[in-house]
Design a protein around this motif. Structure first.
Motif, PDB file in Angstrom:
ATOM      1  N   ALA A 273      14.486   5.387  18.512  1.00  0.00           N
ATOM      2  CA  ALA A 273      14.103   3.974  18.486  1.00  0.00           C
ATOM      3  C   ALA A 273      15.200   3.088  19.059  1.00  0.00           C
ATOM      4  CB  ALA A 273      13.779   3.551  17.052  1.00  0.00           C
ATOM      5  N   ALA A 274      16.453   3.396  18.719  1.00  0.00           N
ATOM      6  CA  ALA A 274      17.569   2.597  19.236  1.00  0.00           C
ATOM      7  C   ALA A 274      17.711   2.770  20.743  1.00  0.00           C
ATOM      8  CB  ALA A 274      18.863   2.986  18.532  1.00  0.00           C
ATOM      9  N   GLU A 276      15.258   3.471  22.852  1.00  0.00           N
ATOM     10  CA  GLU A 276      14.165   2.742  23.487  1.00  0.00           C
ATOM     11  C   GLU A 276      14.413   1.241  23.474  1.00  0.00           C
ATOM     12  OE1 GLU A 276      10.672   4.070  21.488  1.00  0.00           O
ATOM     13  OE2 GLU A 276      10.779   6.108  22.324  1.00  0.00           O
ATOM     14  N   SER A 277      15.016   0.730  22.398  1.00  0.00           N
ATOM     15  CA  SER A 277      15.333  -0.692  22.327  1.00  0.00           C
ATOM     16  C   SER A 277      16.387  -1.068  23.362  1.00  0.00           C
ATOM     17  CB  SER A 277      15.828  -1.039  20.915  1.00  0.00           C
ATOM     18  OG  SER A 277      16.220  -2.395  20.837  1.00  0.00           O
TER      19      SER A 277
END
Length: 293
Positions: A273-274, A276-277
């Motif tokens: 998730a990090a 992709e952010s």
């Protein structure tokens, strides 16, 4: 992009000019300390020049106005060099367009970022914000448009150019590179990663490759460095602990060619998730530059 020093640099050593290199060393050192005045002794220690050579170089630079010397014998950049730098800006208009998005990305992510531009078959780093952990990442550094790196410049290229780039790769890496190029076109960015625990070994090999060695040994060292690089992450390989050195997003010309990229350098373990952010923010910065062209 990549974490290893460009392979073309060592190959060009034989054609370089040592006196010119000393001038470049002095200017680069002073440019890294723009708010300071450096003593001759400090310049000698940092560049490895002899005291007599450093004094001669700086005396000429000062006479030409490229450096200044105060009463205590300390040196700083001069106004004549600033004038040259301002005129040179016109050769890199993309730096002006990318300045605000690059700065905003650097401040929002709190990681080093840089702008890389394509000049035919060469990639040039034209702007760096922050201090990347890899010392070769600095303004003016050039690297060849060659596998397995610079993938963001190739993923959207015509089939003939992609095929020529792949044909230049190690045959063992070609299937993965093809899959990575396809994934890059789908998600819009590339990831540079290293095999587990390979960082110290990679730095040692890169240092050896740039030392005086025979051509066969240099080629072997380059091959070993390539073996340590794990080429990108494919979507199904992401976990909660992804070793991300850098993320690169393409900047497109009005004709649709990739002519530059914005690269964020977290150099840390990131969750999926990090990652992709961070990638989304990097792509947004690159799109902002594309829209402004």
């Amino acid at each position: 992009m990549t974490t290893a020093a460009p392979t073309s640099e060592a190959a060009a050593d034989a054609a370089t000019s040592p006196p010119t290199r000393r001038v470049v060393q002095a200017i680069e050192l002073l440019s890294r300390h723009p708010a300071e005045r450096l003593s001759l002794a400090r310049i000698v220690r940092a560049t490895g020049m002899s005291r007599a050579t450093a004094h001669a170089v700086l005396t000429q630079l000062t006479a030409d106005g490229w450096t200044t010397r105060d009463d205590a014998g300390n040196y700083a950049l001069g106004l004549s060099l600033l004038a040259v730098a301002r005129r040179a800006e016109s050769a890199f208009p993309l730096r002006r367009l990318a300045a605000a998005p690059l700065r905003e990305l650097h401040e929002s992510l709190a990681v080093p970022v840089f702008l890389a531009e394509r000049e035919q078959d060469t990639i040039v780093i034209t702007e760096v914000l922050g201090t990347p952990s890899v010392p070769w990442i600095r303004t003016g550094r050039r690297m060849p448009l060659a596998p397995p790196v610079t993938r963001e410049f190739i993923a959207w290229a015509p089939e003939s150019e992609r095929r020529a780039w792949l044909d230049a790769a190690d045959p063992a890496h070609r299937p993965r590179l093809e899959a990575v190029l396809e994934a890059t076109r789908t998600r819009g960015y590339t990831v540079e990663r290293l095999a587990d625990d390979s960082g110290p070994m990679l730095e040692a090999l890169a240092s050896l490759r740039n030392s005086p060695v025979t051509d066969p040994l240099r080629h072997r060292l380059s091959a070993l460095i390539t073996d340590l690089i794990t080429i990108d992450y494919l979507p199904d390989e992401l976990t909660d602990h992804n070793a991300v050195v850098s993320v690169s997003a393409p900047i497109f010309s009005p004709e649709g060619a990739v002519t530059a990229s914005i690269v964020a350098c977290p150099d840390s373990q990131l969750t999926a998730a990090a990652l992709e952010s961070l990638a989304a923010a990097t792509m947004a910065a690159a799109r902002a530059v594309t829209r402004s062209r």
